[in-house]
Design a protein around this motif. Structure first.
Motif, PDB file in Angstrom:
ATOM      1  N   GLU A 129     -44.698 -28.936  81.284  1.00 55.72           N
ATOM      2  CA  GLU A 129     -44.352 -27.598  80.812  1.00 55.72           C
ATOM      3  C   GLU A 129     -45.581 -26.717  80.611  1.00 55.72           C
ATOM      4  O   GLU A 129     -45.513 -25.493  80.794  1.00 55.72           O
ATOM      5  N   ASN A 130     -46.716 -27.305  80.239  1.00 55.27           N
ATOM      6  CA  ASN A 130     -47.923 -26.530  79.985  1.00 55.27           C
ATOM      7  C   ASN A 130     -48.673 -26.150  81.260  1.00 55.27           C
ATOM      8  O   ASN A 130     -49.687 -25.469  81.211  1.00 55.27           O
ATOM      9  N   GLY A 131     -48.201 -26.663  82.405  1.00 56.87           N
ATOM     10  CA  GLY A 131     -48.828 -26.312  83.671  1.00 56.87           C
ATOM     11  C   GLY A 131     -49.988 -27.198  84.076  1.00 56.87           C
ATOM     12  O   GLY A 131     -50.647 -26.932  85.093  1.00 56.87           O
ATOM     13  N   VAL A 132     -50.231 -28.260  83.302  1.00 56.21           N
ATOM     14  CA  VAL A 132     -51.368 -29.119  83.608  1.00 56.21           C
ATOM     15  C   VAL A 132     -51.131 -29.907  84.894  1.00 56.21           C
ATOM     16  O   VAL A 132     -52.024 -30.028  85.738  1.00 56.21           O
ATOM     17  N   LEU A 133     -49.920 -30.407  85.058  1.00 52.19           N
ATOM     18  CA  LEU A 133     -49.616 -31.155  86.276  1.00 52.19           C
ATOM     19  C   LEU A 133     -49.760 -30.252  87.502  1.00 52.19           C
ATOM     20  O   LEU A 133     -50.338 -30.663  88.518  1.00 52.19           O
ATOM     21  N   GLU A 134     -49.250 -29.042  87.407  1.00 50.61           N
ATOM     22  CA  GLU A 134     -49.365 -28.096  88.523  1.00 50.61           C
ATOM     23  C   GLU A 134     -50.836 -27.825  88.849  1.00 50.61           C
ATOM     24  O   GLU A 134     -51.222 -27.738  90.021  1.00 50.61           O
ATOM     25  N   ARG A 146     -59.149 -35.893  95.138  1.00 49.10           N
ATOM     26  CA  ARG A 146     -58.714 -36.610  96.345  1.00 49.10           C
ATOM     27  C   ARG A 146     -57.447 -37.423  96.131  1.00 49.10           C
ATOM     28  O   ARG A 146     -56.626 -37.546  97.029  1.00 49.10           O
ATOM     29  N   HIS A 147     -57.277 -37.985  94.945  1.00 51.09           N
ATOM     30  CA  HIS A 147     -56.100 -38.816  94.670  1.00 51.09           C
ATOM     31  C   HIS A 147     -55.669 -38.600  93.223  1.00 51.09           C
ATOM     32  O   HIS A 147     -56.473 -38.238  92.366  1.00 51.09           O
ATOM     33  N   ILE A 148     -54.382 -38.865  92.959  1.00 47.82           N
ATOM     34  CA  ILE A 148     -53.815 -38.650  91.630  1.00 47.82           C
ATOM     35  C   ILE A 148     -53.638 -39.991  90.917  1.00 47.82           C
ATOM     36  O   ILE A 148     -53.157 -40.964  91.502  1.00 47.82           O
ATOM     37  N   GLY A 149     -54.031 -40.013  89.646  1.00 52.13           N
ATOM     38  CA  GLY A 149     -53.873 -41.216  88.839  1.00 52.13           C
ATOM     39  C   GLY A 149     -53.108 -40.938  87.561  1.00 52.13           C
ATOM     40  O   GLY A 149     -52.824 -39.787  87.218  1.00 52.13           O
ATOM     41  N   LEU A 150     -52.777 -42.010  86.863  1.00 45.64           N
ATOM     42  CA  LEU A 150     -52.096 -41.928  85.565  1.00 45.64           C
ATOM     43  C   LEU A 150     -52.685 -42.983  84.647  1.00 45.64           C
ATOM     44  O   LEU A 150     -52.835 -44.145  85.054  1.00 45.64           O
ATOM     45  N   LEU A 162     -44.201 -42.969  87.897  1.00 43.51           N
ATOM     46  CA  LEU A 162     -44.279 -43.534  89.245  1.00 43.51           C
ATOM     47  C   LEU A 162     -43.099 -43.083  90.102  1.00 43.51           C
ATOM     48  O   LEU A 162     -43.227 -42.943  91.323  1.00 43.51           O
ATOM     49  N   ASP A 163     -41.956 -42.850  89.464  1.00 43.90           N
ATOM     50  CA  ASP A 163     -40.773 -42.404  90.198  1.00 43.90           C
ATOM     51  C   ASP A 163     -40.999 -41.073  90.923  1.00 43.90           C
ATOM     52  O   ASP A 163     -40.302 -40.762  91.888  1.00 43.90           O
ATOM     53  N   THR A 164     -41.973 -40.285  90.467  1.00 42.86           N
ATOM     54  CA  THR A 164     -42.242 -38.996  91.110  1.00 42.86           C
ATOM     55  C   THR A 164     -42.873 -39.175  92.486  1.00 42.86           C
ATOM     56  O   THR A 164     -42.844 -38.261  93.316  1.00 42.86           O
ATOM     57  N   GLY A 165     -43.500 -40.333  92.713  1.00 41.00           N
ATOM     58  CA  GLY A 165     -44.133 -40.604  93.994  1.00 41.00           C
ATOM     59  C   GLY A 165     -45.508 -39.986  94.176  1.00 41.00           C
ATOM     60  O   GLY A 165     -46.093 -40.082  95.265  1.00 41.00           O
ATOM     61  N   ILE A 166     -46.054 -39.374  93.132  1.00 36.92           N
ATOM     62  CA  ILE A 166     -47.351 -38.695  93.279  1.00 36.92           C
ATOM     63  C   ILE A 166     -48.534 -39.570  92.879  1.00 36.92           C
ATOM     64  O   ILE A 166     -49.685 -39.200  93.126  1.00 36.92           O
TER      65      ILE A 166
END
Length: 364
Positions: A129-134, A146-150, A162-166
């Motif tokens: 909601e805060n726009g950080v992911l975007e 280069r790559h996305i982590g969590l 993980l369900d998002t696939g990103i």
């Protein structure tokens, strides 16, 4: 040094990396020397969820000339405006922090940009909601990430993201204490945590391991939840044996600690063996193969741990695991049910019966 290949990114990552926990407390010259030494010995992966802001300039000084040879985990949500670690989901603060961190690191790109430390559903909601992911995804589209982590301590939430696939990389706390329901970050049951590791392996999501020593508690009999001390090398081997794991990131402060860490590669099987866990793990873990290979050597030459792992991953949906199994020189069908592995298994797995189950499955 030993390396593992990231299935999704193709990166060749050292199995031992650099946790940065408290290196910011070390004087600059000593800290930079330790980092340079680590790189010279083959360590090429570093996490930057550090306790103090100085770490970023240390990295910049140590690795600027070899930047392309290093992989950085940079966390979108770690805040160092006070000089010490803080956590935020405020977009403008994160933007300022990323600009500052890149400047201190003397780089214009991030290898693994991390969604930082999400443990509650509300954290994930705020991040979106805060726009950080975007913002993070936009930086990836522009090539700055280069790559996305969590990073997370919570299996259920990690599964949801993980369900998002990103996600390409997961930073997760793996150690016997947390896996077996002891400690502040012991979230999820042993089976839930193992299911997460297997999913990562199946989907090609790499795991970088934080807190391999449970904040040092496992290394001291007085603080260990099991009443017995483990060694660093036992904890490292334990983490590396889990599906999906690419690298373990213990914190280091100086060259001596880096040298101690690298001693893992000279340690004997006995020094790495963590089978003692079988004497004090909870009942819901008993009877489950954790791929420790304490049952070795098999009289027939079977790699019992690997056979179990490929079977478990196949059952979890990993199509490549079945192919890997078929390429084994010795398969479950070669088991003669001599009972050697059953007698040696510290987790009381009926391995002979399991070999029959696996042979029947792959023999269809």
């Amino acid at each position: 040094m030993e390396y593992r290949i990231h299935k999704k990114t193709g990166d060749k990552i050292s199995v031992l990396g650099l946790g940065t926990s408290y290196i910011a407390d070390t004087p600059e010259k000593e800290a930079v020397s330790a980092l340079i030494y680590a790189h010279e010995k083959g360590i090429n992966y570093g996490d930057l969820a550090t306790a103090g802001a100085k770490t970023f300039s240390y990295y910049g000084k140590a690795f600027q000339s070899v930047r392309e040879e290093m992989y950085y985990q940079v966390h979108f949500g770690a805040n160092y405006e006070t000089g010490e670690y803080g956590w935020t989901t405020d977009l403008e603060t994160i933007k300022r922090q990323i600009d500052w961190q890149l400047k201190e690191l003397k780089t214009d790109y991030i290898d693994y940009g991390f969604i930082h430390c999400l443990d509650e559903n509300s954290d994930w909601q705020a991040y979106e909601e805060n726009g950080v992911l975007e913002y993070l995804l936009g930086m990836k589209k522009a090539g700055a990430v280069r790559h996305i982590g969590l990073s997370s301590h919570t299996p259920a939430l990690a599964q949801r993201v993980l369900d998002t696939g990103i996600i390409d990389q997961l930073m997760f706390s793996i150690n016997p204490s947390y896996d077996y329901q002891h400690g502040e970050f012991a979230k999820g049951s042993a089976s839930e945590r193992m299911a997460l590791y297997r999913r990562c392996e199946t989907e090609g999501v790499g795991i970088s391991v934080m807190k391999p020593f449970s904040g040092g508690q496992l290394l001291n009999a007085k603080t260990s939840p099991f009443g017995k001390a483990m060694t660093q090398y036992q904890c490292i081997q334990y983490a590396l044996d889990k599906p999906g794991v690419l690298t373990v990131l213990p914190g280091v402060r100086n060259i001596e600690e880096v040298k101690q860490l690298l001693g893992f590669f000279d340690a004997s099987f006995e020094e790495r063996d963590y089978s003692v866990l079988g004497t004090f793990t909870p009942k819901d873990v008993t009877g489950t193969c954790v791929y420790c290979n304490h049952c070795q050597p098999c009289p027939m030459g079977l790699n019992v741990g690997l056979i179990n792992k490929y079977y478990d991953l196949t059952m979890a949906g990993d199509t490549m695991a079945a192919d890997h199994y078929e390429k084994l020189e010795k398969k479950a069908s070669d088991c003669i049910s001599c009972g050697h592995c059953d007698e040696r298994c510290p987790f009381h797995v009926a391995q002979a019966s399991r070999m029959k189950e696996i042979a029947d499955y792959f023999g269809k």
